[in-house]
Design a protein around this motif. Sequence first.
Motif, mmCIF file in Angstrom:
data_model
loop_
_atom_site.group_PDB
_atom_site.id
_atom_site.type_symbol
_atom_site.label_atom_id
_atom_site.label_comp_id
_atom_site.label_asym_id
_atom_site.label_seq_id
_atom_site.Cartn_x
_atom_site.Cartn_y
_atom_site.Cartn_z
ATOM 1 N N ASN A 82 0.765 -1.256 0.067
ATOM 2 C CA ASN A 82 0.160 -0.119 0.066
ATOM 3 C C ASN A 82 0.898 1.085 -0.091
ATOM 4 O O ASN A 82 1.616 1.308 1.009
ATOM 5 C CB ASN A 82 -0.732 -0.039 1.445
ATOM 6 N N PRO A 84 3.021 4.362 0.681
ATOM 7 C CA PRO A 84 2.821 5.216 1.863
ATOM 8 C C PRO A 84 2.756 6.621 1.682
ATOM 9 O O PRO A 84 3.695 7.327 1.679
ATOM 10 C CB PRO A 84 4.256 4.803 2.692
ATOM 11 N N VAL A 85 1.503 7.193 1.484
ATOM 12 C CA VAL A 85 1.257 8.440 0.909
ATOM 13 C C VAL A 85 0.328 9.174 1.981
ATOM 14 O O VAL A 85 -0.579 8.496 2.339
ATOM 15 C CB VAL A 85 0.760 8.865 -0.466
ATOM 16 N N TYR A 86 0.660 10.688 2.059
ATOM 17 C CA TYR A 86 -0.435 11.155 2.931
ATOM 18 C C TYR A 86 -1.247 11.949 1.949
ATOM 19 O O TYR A 86 -1.231 12.501 0.958
ATOM 20 C CB TYR A 86 0.428 12.391 3.560
ATOM 21 N N GLU A 88 -3.641 14.149 2.326
ATOM 22 C CA GLU A 88 -3.869 15.546 2.269
ATOM 23 C C GLU A 88 -3.004 16.274 1.535
ATOM 24 O O GLU A 88 -3.289 17.572 1.245
ATOM 25 C CB GLU A 88 -4.076 15.888 3.962
ATOM 26 N N PHE A 94 4.350 16.321 -1.477
ATOM 27 C CA PHE A 94 4.704 14.878 -0.838
ATOM 28 C C PHE A 94 6.056 14.319 -1.317
ATOM 29 O O PHE A 94 6.755 14.050 -0.577
ATOM 30 C CB PHE A 94 3.463 13.920 -1.161
ATOM 31 N N PHE A 97 8.462 16.417 0.324
ATOM 32 C CA PHE A 97 8.928 16.044 1.944
ATOM 33 C C PHE A 97 9.639 14.722 1.741
ATOM 34 O O PHE A 97 10.427 14.671 2.646
ATOM 35 C CB PHE A 97 7.278 15.835 2.437
ATOM 36 N N GLY A 100 13.316 15.764 1.157
ATOM 37 C CA GLY A 100 13.945 16.029 2.486
ATOM 38 C C GLY A 100 14.157 15.108 3.321
ATOM 39 O O GLY A 100 15.288 15.195 3.849
ATOM 40 N N LEU A 101 13.397 14.093 3.399
ATOM 41 C CA LEU A 101 13.617 13.083 4.690
ATOM 42 C C LEU A 101 14.839 12.219 3.879
ATOM 43 O O LEU A 101 15.569 11.623 4.835
ATOM 44 C CB LEU A 101 12.486 12.013 4.400
#
Lengths: 313, 241
Positions: A82, A84-86, A88, A94, A97, A100-101
């Motif tokens: 699945n 792993p996305v946000y 919103e 995303f 983000f 950056g991680l």
Amino acid sequence: MIQCERLTKLFRGVRPVDDVSFETRAGECVGLLGLNGAGKTTLLRMISAVLTPTSGQLSIAGADVTEEAHSVRRQIGYLPENPPVYGEMTVEGFLAFAAGLRRVPRGRVAERIARVGAQCQLEGVLHRRIEHLSFGYRKRVGIAQAIIHQPALVILDEPIAGLDPAQIVSIRELLLSLKGTHTVILSSHMLGEIGQLCDQLLVMHLGRVVACGAPTELFGSPEHTITVVATLGGRRERVVQALEQLDGVLQTEVSAGENNTVKAEVKIAADKRPELSRTLIEAGLDLFDLQQKRDELETLFLRLTGEPTGERS
Amino acid sequence: MTALWLIARRELMAILRSPLGFVVAALVLAADGLLFHTRALGGGEKYSTEVLTQFFFDLSGLTMIASIPLSMRLLAGERQRGTLTLLLTSPIKDYQIILGKFFGALAFLCLLTLLTLYLPALIVIHGKISIGHLCAGYLGTMLLGAACLAIGIFSSALSKSQIIAAFLTAFALMAMVLFWLVAKVTEAPLDDVFMYLALHNIHFETFRTGKIHLRDVVYYLSVCGFFLFAATRVLESRRWR
């Protein structure tokens, strides 16, 4: 790239991965094949340094997964089943983000987003919120986050599960584009798909590797007898005649196909396929399609895993 | 920007964009206003200081309650959605994940607390209050909120379900608030231990009356440190399971 020796994971008295050893080379595409519960996901989670092995040695590009987990994580990109996305967030937000991680330098984030956006065909949805996208697009976003930092190793768990045929074709093309620039390890229980993509297959069953090798070695070795289905244009008698001329044919079954074609099921040694196609064409027949019988691949797979080949309850 | 601040910013934006954030903010602000009108201002004539002290008492209770829904989603929600994997496979330390999430939620809680500033402003219009009292009260409320969020993030690390995480947090907060009652029925030296551990009673009392004691600041920071460390250990232990 990956060196795995006697790797075992013990979890509440169960061994989802049991004494697994294998090696992969850089730039190779490796497929993990197995039924549900075979231990594919647990193995991938250990390779991606999410889970710590109970025993055994596992190193990625020379870095030990247990001792140097931080260094290993810099070199991998992981897509679980699945994505792993946000929901919103926008696709662009995303990916920024995720970059950056993964320590992508700030000045290069926009360029990387543009590049993976083009590679994963996300240009048209970069400003849309992820929760508004289809499952296929979310998979693409998941793959994009896994490759945004240009990792040496890309790990994909069931990348084609849950997709419709059109999405499978486009994801397959995307995965093929990753080969060569990245080492790719992917899992699936869809034998036909994984066989087309991978250079090496590991067949897992009950936590163990039960077979390992190139797809042709495992499912089409010269000594293997396979059934080939040919769809031909021409008269039925001519097909039968042509097949009778060919050496090594063990069994033939010729019947009428769709749209005035002739369908020939030929049981033959795997290395005789080029000769078969040549013979049919030289006999003046129109060769529309030639492929290995689909359910036979599944039967071979079940034989490797030791599962009964009849109906499974 | 370090991974910690990236996670904190994403967490804050996620709360601000979610219906949960709006619902929590609306309910807390409405309850603050109502309690201010009925309890702080009600009951006859009072000194401004008494009104402010009562206001901070009510605000502290609502901040504790608000920390429960805000913290329940921090890790349990990530696990439910499967997004924790993204963080666990990135080259960041587990403590950065925990601190990032903690600071993101704390930023929202502080913002929410500061949105009640119009209530003390009403006291200033009709009376006289000390800026020191105001600062001490808000500092105490934020420290208490931070401690509650740390307890909440620990509960969220323990459970896969957000609902269970919320119940665990509520239970832990209630137990820690009621330690002062336990202290009353236990003998020395345990009574002192329970009294010191009580989350609200003696430690918040100084702040709401306009005083700042280093002992109380240290207590709240220790609670934060302890539960954030415990949450990090729980997250690390999940790599073995």
